[in-house]
Design an enzyme around this catalytic site. Structure first.
Site, PDB file in Angstrom:
ATOM      1  CG  HIS A 134       4.004  -1.584  10.819  1.00  0.00           C
ATOM      2  ND1 HIS A 134       4.853  -1.279  11.867  1.00  0.00           N
ATOM      3  CD2 HIS A 134       2.753  -1.225  11.241  1.00  0.00           C
ATOM      4  CE1 HIS A 134       4.154  -0.757  12.856  1.00  0.00           C
ATOM      5  NE2 HIS A 134       2.882  -0.720  12.499  1.00  0.00           N
ATOM      6  CG  ASP A 191      -0.008  -2.201   8.982  1.00  0.00           C
ATOM      7  OD1 ASP A 191       0.856  -3.030   8.673  1.00  0.00           O
ATOM      8  OD2 ASP A 191       0.197  -0.972   8.970  1.00  0.00           O
ATOM      9  CB  SER A 232      18.226  34.527  20.483  1.00  0.00           C
ATOM     10  OG  SER A 232      16.995  34.211  21.116  1.00  0.00           O
ATOM     11  CB  SER A 272       2.512   5.157   0.601  1.00  0.00           C
ATOM     12  OG  SER A 272       3.708   5.717   1.056  1.00  0.00           O
ATOM     13  CD  GLN A 273       7.049   2.192   2.469  1.00  0.00           C
ATOM     14  OE1 GLN A 273       7.981   1.561   1.968  1.00  0.00           O
ATOM     15  NE2 GLN A 273       7.222   3.365   3.044  1.00  0.00           N
ATOM     16  CB  SER A 279      -7.152  -3.094  -6.138  1.00  0.00           C
ATOM     17  OG  SER A 279      -6.261  -2.048  -5.818  1.00  0.00           O
ATOM     18  CE1 TYR A 334       3.218  -0.172  -8.351  1.00  0.00           C
ATOM     19  CE2 TYR A 334       1.567   1.520  -8.692  1.00  0.00           C
ATOM     20  CZ  TYR A 334       2.801   0.991  -8.969  1.00  0.00           C
ATOM     21  OH  TYR A 334       3.641   1.614  -9.857  1.00  0.00           O
ATOM     22  CG  ASP A 355       6.262   2.519  12.892  1.00  0.00           C
ATOM     23  OD1 ASP A 355       7.112   3.168  12.261  1.00  0.00           O
ATOM     24  OD2 ASP A 355       5.059   2.486  12.561  1.00  0.00           O
ATOM     25  CB  SER A 363      -3.673   0.342  -6.365  1.00  0.00           C
ATOM     26  OG  SER A 363      -3.978   0.981  -5.167  1.00  0.00           O
TER      27      SER A 363
HETATM   28  P1  NAP Z   1      -1.380   2.351   1.355  1.00  0.00           P
HETATM   29  O1  NAP Z   1      -0.688   3.553   0.795  1.00  0.00           O
HETATM   30  O2  NAP Z   1      -2.671   2.539   2.071  1.00  0.00           O
HETATM   31  O3  NAP Z   1      -1.554   1.326   0.149  1.00  0.00           O
HETATM   32  C1  NAP Z   1      -2.095   0.062   0.330  1.00  0.00           C
HETATM   33  C2  NAP Z   1      -2.188  -0.677  -0.985  1.00  0.00           C
HETATM   34  O4  NAP Z   1      -2.691  -2.005  -0.734  1.00  0.00           O
HETATM   35  C3  NAP Z   1      -3.145  -0.046  -1.981  1.00  0.00           C
HETATM   36  O5  NAP Z   1      -2.635  -0.249  -3.281  1.00  0.00           O
HETATM   37  C4  NAP Z   1      -4.423  -0.855  -1.777  1.00  0.00           C
HETATM   38  O6  NAP Z   1      -5.260  -0.885  -2.925  1.00  0.00           O
HETATM   39  C5  NAP Z   1      -3.840  -2.244  -1.556  1.00  0.00           C
HETATM   40  N1  NAP Z   1      -4.744  -3.185  -0.884  1.00  0.00           N
HETATM   41  C6  NAP Z   1      -5.848  -2.925  -0.122  1.00  0.00           C
HETATM   42  N2  NAP Z   1      -6.388  -4.083   0.296  1.00  0.00           N
HETATM   43  C7  NAP Z   1      -5.612  -5.076  -0.217  1.00  0.00           C
HETATM   44  C8  NAP Z   1      -5.682  -6.492  -0.151  1.00  0.00           C
HETATM   45  N3  NAP Z   1      -6.633  -7.124   0.540  1.00  0.00           N
HETATM   46  N4  NAP Z   1      -4.748  -7.205  -0.828  1.00  0.00           N
HETATM   47  C9  NAP Z   1      -3.767  -6.594  -1.531  1.00  0.00           C
HETATM   48  N5  NAP Z   1      -3.660  -5.252  -1.634  1.00  0.00           N
HETATM   49  C10 NAP Z   1      -4.570  -4.501  -0.975  1.00  0.00           C
HETATM   50  O7  NAP Z   1      -0.411   1.556   2.369  1.00  0.00           O
HETATM   51  P2  NAP Z   1       1.078   1.938   2.818  1.00  0.00           P
HETATM   52  O8  NAP Z   1       1.049   3.197   3.634  1.00  0.00           O
HETATM   53  O9  NAP Z   1       1.978   1.818   1.652  1.00  0.00           O
HETATM   54  O10 NAP Z   1       1.374   0.744   3.851  1.00  0.00           O
HETATM   55  C11 NAP Z   1       1.753  -0.538   3.424  1.00  0.00           C
HETATM   56  C12 NAP Z   1       2.594  -1.181   4.522  1.00  0.00           C
HETATM   57  O11 NAP Z   1       3.806  -0.428   4.669  1.00  0.00           O
HETATM   58  C13 NAP Z   1       1.934  -1.168   5.905  1.00  0.00           C
HETATM   59  O12 NAP Z   1       2.317  -2.354   6.574  1.00  0.00           O
HETATM   60  C14 NAP Z   1       2.546   0.048   6.584  1.00  0.00           C
HETATM   61  O13 NAP Z   1       2.538  -0.004   7.998  1.00  0.00           O
HETATM   62  C15 NAP Z   1       3.971  -0.040   6.032  1.00  0.00           C
HETATM   63  N6  NAP Z   1       4.732   1.208   6.055  1.00  0.00           N
HETATM   64  C16 NAP Z   1       4.182   2.347   5.525  1.00  0.00           C
HETATM   65  C17 NAP Z   1       4.920   3.520   5.512  1.00  0.00           C
HETATM   66  C18 NAP Z   1       4.356   4.775   4.899  1.00  0.00           C
HETATM   67  O14 NAP Z   1       4.954   5.834   5.062  1.00  0.00           O
HETATM   68  N7  NAP Z   1       3.259   4.757   4.164  1.00  0.00           N
HETATM   69  C19 NAP Z   1       6.233   3.541   6.043  1.00  0.00           C
HETATM   70  C20 NAP Z   1       6.788   2.349   6.536  1.00  0.00           C
HETATM   71  C21 NAP Z   1       6.025   1.185   6.536  1.00  0.00           C
HETATM   72  P3  NAP Z   1      -6.570   0.075  -3.094  1.00  0.00           P
HETATM   73  O15 NAP Z   1      -6.124   1.181  -3.985  1.00  0.00           O
HETATM   74  O16 NAP Z   1      -7.568  -0.783  -3.752  1.00  0.00           O
HETATM   75  O17 NAP Z   1      -6.980   0.523  -1.727  1.00  0.00           O
HETATM   76 MG    MG Z   2       3.874   3.308  10.977  1.00  0.00          MG
END
Ligand code: NAP
Ligand code: MG
Length: 311
Positions: free
Chosen positions: A90, A66, A234, A10-11, A34, A8, A173, A36
């Site tokens: 991803h 990831d 320009s 960004s995505q 967590s 929970y 990506d 979050s």
């Molecule tokens: P993020 O913002 O870092 O959030 C990750 C979430 O996962 C947090 O709520 C975190 O909780 C939780 N988490 C950590 N370890 C975990 C576990 N073992 N089991 C379950 N949940 C866990 O990540 P994100 O950027 O959203 O990325 C998520 C996916 O979306 C990735 O595959 C990324 O490549 C993809 N993606 C991201 C974007 C982007 O702009 N952000 C765009 C496209 C695709 P805590 O609060 O406890 O750390």
């Molecule tokens: Mg990426």
């Protein structure tokens, strides 16, 4: 479709909220400790451990970072994944073999183009966004339909979906963010800014010339293409810039880009990401701390305050 959103951040937050507004009430999977959890419970989502959430759903969207996918899948007994659809945003962890889910589950990619806040904003404004989609493994026989249905539910309609593979999405990506959008662009801005400052211009002056007008140029490129942008600036700017572009991005720059591409394609970058994760993200923290202290960062902070009327 009963959906579990695992993670929970960004995505996770954006996709869970969009799903809820579409009428599909997702449940959230997060580890017991967590950070979050409080945010998701404030939004009144039902929260379970990842294992329990996966047990209760048909489709699980894997939105943990990831580099944490390996830990996450180690905590889930493979028999619980039978007949489920796993949806990834991803391709990295599957493409580079960081995890190997059993052949009894679907492996689906729905990778939105944009950070979570943007995905949420566009959904609320009723505007569609684009995403890559693909199917690596179709255990249920319905993976294609599930991918398209899921994308629509988070706000990406059929016409916004571009088909690809986990591998191509992962490589493209990562290359795009490292070499062009995030790493390359920041390096270009920083190097240009520092060149002007070292040559005697004030940081404010260098910031206004090298950074401040960036969005205007990007808007022109997105609306009219690179040639259209050059036609709208320009003649002084266009004549000099077309020449400078070819001088800067010469053979040696192309070779460096190719080398970075090779490191991504071979899986070397994926391995170094895992090493970073296992050793407490030391290098990442060091690099970010250095950038926070940079003259460019300070100039932005000063300019931001001035334009907000606070300095
Ligand atoms: P993020 O913002 O870092 O959030 C990750 C979430 O996962 C947090 O709520 C975190 O909780 C939780 N988490 C950590 N370890 C975990 C576990 N073992 N089991 C379950 N949940 C866990 O990540 P994100 O950027 O959203 O990325 C998520 C996916 O979306 C990735 O595959 C990324 O490549 C993809 N993606 C991201 C974007 C982007 O702009 N952000 C765009 C496209 C695709 P805590 O609060 O406890 O750390
Ligand atoms: Mg990426």
């Amino acid at each position: 479709m009963k959906i579990a959103v695992i993670g929970y951040g960004s995505q996770g937050q954006a996709q869970a909220m969009n799903l809820r507004d579409t009428g599909l009430m997702p449940i959230i999977g997060l580890p017991p400790k967590s950070k979050s959890r409080s945010l998701a419970s404030k939004e009144r989502f039902e929260i379970y451990t990842p294992q329990k959430a996966i047990e209760r759903c048909d489709s699980a969207v894997i939105l943990a970072p990831d580099h944490k996918h390996r830990d996450l899948f180690e905590s889930i007994p493979p028999r619980l994944l039978a007949g489920k659809s796993l949806i990834f945003a991803h391709g990295l962890s599957i493409a580079f073999g960081l995890i190997k889910p059993p052949s009894t589950c679907d492996l689906i990619l729905v990778a939105p183009h944009g950070p979570g806040v943007r995905i949420r904003e566009l959904y609320k404004e009723g505007k569609p966004f684009t995403a890559f989609w693909g199917v690596e493994h179709n255990a249920t026989g319905k993976a294609n339909e599930i991918a398209i249905e899921y994308a629509a539910a988070i706000g990406c309609p059929r016409q916004g979906l571009f088909k690809t593979s986990f591998r191509d999405e992962a490589i493209g990506d990562i290359f795009g963010e490292q070499v062009v959008l995030c790493g390359g662009l920041t390096g270009l801005l920083e190097t240009g800014f520092e060149t002007l400052v070292k040559s005697g211009l004030s940081p404010e002056n260098a910031y206004l010339e090298c950074v401040y007008q960036l969005d205007l140029i990007i808007d022109l490129i997105k609306s009219h293409g690179p040639a259209g942008m050059f036609e709208r600036i320009s003649k002084t700017a266009a004549i000099g810039s077309l020449d400078a572009k070819d001088k800067l991005f010469d053979k040696s720059m192309r070779q460096k880009m190719k080398k970075l591409f090779g490191e991504i394609e071979s899986g070397r970058f994926a391995r170094s990401l895992m090493r970073e994760s296992e050793t407490g993200m030391k290098q990442y923290k060091r690099n970010l701390a250095k950038l926070k202290k940079s003259k460019l960062q300070k100039a932005q902070e000063k300019m931001g305050k001035r334009m907000a009327g606070r300095a």
